[in-house]
Design an enzyme around this catalytic site. Sequence first.
Site, short mmCIF file in Angstrom:
data_model
loop_
_atom_site.label_atom_id
_atom_site.label_comp_id
_atom_site.label_asym_id
_atom_site.label_seq_id
_atom_site.Cartn_x
_atom_site.Cartn_y
_atom_site.Cartn_z
N GLU A 158 9.22 -15.11 -8.60
CA GLU A 158 8.65 -13.78 -8.32
C GLU A 158 8.25 -13.03 -9.58
OE1 GLU A 158 10.49 -11.92 -4.27
OE2 GLU A 158 11.88 -12.12 -5.94
N LYS A 179 6.58 -4.64 -2.10
CA LYS A 179 7.97 -4.40 -1.76
C LYS A 179 8.21 -4.44 -0.26
CE LYS A 179 12.23 -3.38 -2.70
NZ LYS A 179 13.06 -4.40 -3.36
N ARG A 224 5.77 -0.50 -4.51
CA ARG A 224 5.39 -1.19 -3.28
C ARG A 224 4.42 -2.34 -3.55
NH1 ARG A 224 6.65 2.04 1.20
NH2 ARG A 224 5.01 1.13 2.48
N HIS A 235 17.43 -37.37 -3.63
CA HIS A 235 16.50 -37.77 -2.59
C HIS A 235 15.08 -37.27 -2.89
CE1 HIS A 235 19.61 -39.41 -0.02
NE2 HIS A 235 20.34 -38.33 -0.26
N LYS A 242 13.80 -15.63 -7.40
CA LYS A 242 13.73 -14.56 -8.40
C LYS A 242 12.88 -14.98 -9.59
CE LYS A 242 15.49 -11.40 -6.38
NZ LYS A 242 14.79 -12.03 -5.28
N CYS A 301 0.83 -1.20 0.00
CA CYS A 301 0.00 0.00 0.00
C CYS A 301 0.87 1.26 0.00
CB CYS A 301 -0.96 0.07 1.17
SG CYS A 301 -2.16 -1.26 1.24
N ASN A 353 -3.07 2.17 5.47
CA ASN A 353 -2.19 1.03 5.17
C ASN A 353 -2.12 0.18 6.43
OD1 ASN A 353 -0.19 -0.74 4.46
ND2 ASN A 353 1.44 0.77 4.31
N GLY A 354 -2.43 -1.12 6.32
CA GLY A 354 -2.38 -1.99 7.48
C GLY A 354 -3.63 -2.83 7.62
N TRP A 359 -3.25 -2.63 -1.65
CA TRP A 359 -2.97 -4.06 -1.83
C TRP A 359 -4.00 -4.79 -0.99
CZ3 TRP A 359 -0.96 -8.47 0.81
CH2 TRP A 359 -0.38 -9.44 -0.03
N GLU A 415 17.87 -18.43 -3.78
CA GLU A 415 17.59 -17.06 -4.20
C GLU A 415 17.31 -17.01 -5.71
OE1 GLU A 415 17.18 -12.86 -4.30
OE2 GLU A 415 16.81 -14.44 -2.81
#
Length: 615
Positions: A495, A610, A27, A511, A492, A2, A101-102, A75, A488
């Site tokens: 995402e 973000k 964000r 395995h 990426k 947000c 926001n929240g 968001w 990582e």
Amino acid sequence: MCGIVGYIGHREAYPIIIEGLKRLEYRGYDSAGIALFDGTDLKISKTKGKVSDLEERSEKEITKNGSLGIGHTRWATHGVPNDVNSHPHASNSGELAIIHNGIIENYDALKKELISRGYTFQSDTDTEVLINLIEDVKKNENVKLGKAVQIALNQVIGAYAIAVFDKTKPGEVVIARLGSPLAVGIGEDEFFIASDASPFLEYTKNAIYLEDEEMAIIRLGKGIKVRKIKDDSLVVPYVQELQMNLEQIEKGGYEHFMLKEIHEQPRAIRDTYRGRLLRDEAIIKMAGVEDNMKKFLNANRIIIVACGTSWHAGLVAEYIFEEFSRIPVEVEYASEFRYRNPVITDNDVVIAISQSGETADTLAAIKLAKSKGAFVFGVCNVVGSSIARETHAGAYTHAGPEIGVASTKAFTTQITVLTLIALRLARAKGTMSSSTFRMYLQELELIPQKVEQLLKVDEHVKDIARQYLLSTNCLYLGRGYNFPVALEGALKLKEISYIHAEGYPAAEMKHGPIALIDDRMPVIVIATSKGHYEKVVSNIQEIKSRKGKIIAVVTEGDTAVKEIADHVIEIPDCEEAFSPLLTTIPLQLLSYHIAVMRNCNVDQPRNLAKSVTVE
């Protein structure tokens, strides 16, 4: 997540707010809206979609004049992304407007109470409940807006950053925060409100950052008054001069922020060790470490807490701390750490890592660790952020603003800071000789130059990406220091390209994951010459025998892997401990190019934010 933007002053608010919302798009959001007051009418326009959609809608729905306004990128949490659930929200009377926001956790109970008093609701949001609660308090208690906000916030449970105004008092805006960042830019009889400073950089360099459980009443001609929400005590605000500049938050000729930030890594790594790594003097200077050296040296263990990419940086640090300074290290997901009643003592050092410094789960983990008596050290990128203020000590990375949602330079600069700490502790503990220490300082100082050299593989990586853009699954393998890099790299790709990918220790492949390998499965293997090279070559042969497509990251001059891999990306030779700073670069580029070729929104991938400021 947000974005909040507000303005009160002598300029037209609309262009400031719209441009500010565009700067906060990084964000992550799914809808946007704006409320303006022109001295007579409250005008609200909001829509599902992007800020550009809001601009189009505003052209049709509202007149855009007025020197008081608030804007928001949402968001979705409570209620699906749609026009009605978008912010701003107005109270039942139409006099009050809010952006938020929240999450208000007890919104349902509050909503039922308000409905019993005759209030109606148009949206599914907790935010509409909050603005009507404020209105209810204002009317029933017969108080001004600021007091009504304070009383209402003492009744809510959750997290928030809010901006509220009353059209009957057009020279005033009330703001408050708990768990979500909020900054106020201070100009000449004008004020800018935002989730971070980027929306008002060209107007003022002076800013106040509200602390948790603080609110501020901003009045034209009277300035800003900050109070504690709980006890109404006055707070003397600290006005700081912003170091960020406009160029840092613009693309600078790159197609996307992510690509710009990948290419900024040589500079970002240099800036992170500049003034700290003094090779000629063979010392590392970090005030946050030096001032608390006894805490580190007497630690029974180091616990690293983080989320996402920062967690992967913590995994790399685990190898580095244990190798260099011989201190036991545990790496925890912050979101799990706080809920499993962990054993923490006053002989533990907790290192909390976060790019934004606002990650809600990491903040909660910090508070838990402090309550158990642990010494907490923060590593973050944003000066003045919540984690910087909440920890006992810390060190900033100097990556500069990271706008792309998928972290790149945050990862490498976090590893750089953590490496500096581990090296300093190694010398203090005597676990590393003077000559070895000097060698590592020299090698670390050369890393930016090697990253610059490595970035020249961009076109080669792009050619590889072209061949795998239609893949539906991908496997990343690494060992030792480069196992976290495999994690990582997979993150990426997930995402930004929406391709399913998993990272594994290379030896674990047999395995289970080996069952997935066929002639359509690309497998990215990190096979640098130092460490477990022969073992990784054996893993590659296992993949090849099952017809998997192998993309290998190898050290310059490699011959064995070249003979069996389908594609090879070479990195400059370096010390094994520093190899993650290099091996991650081609994986970032590969994800980037695949995402671009798949027409994905690289800088603002779907469903992601973000700064994750709610749990």
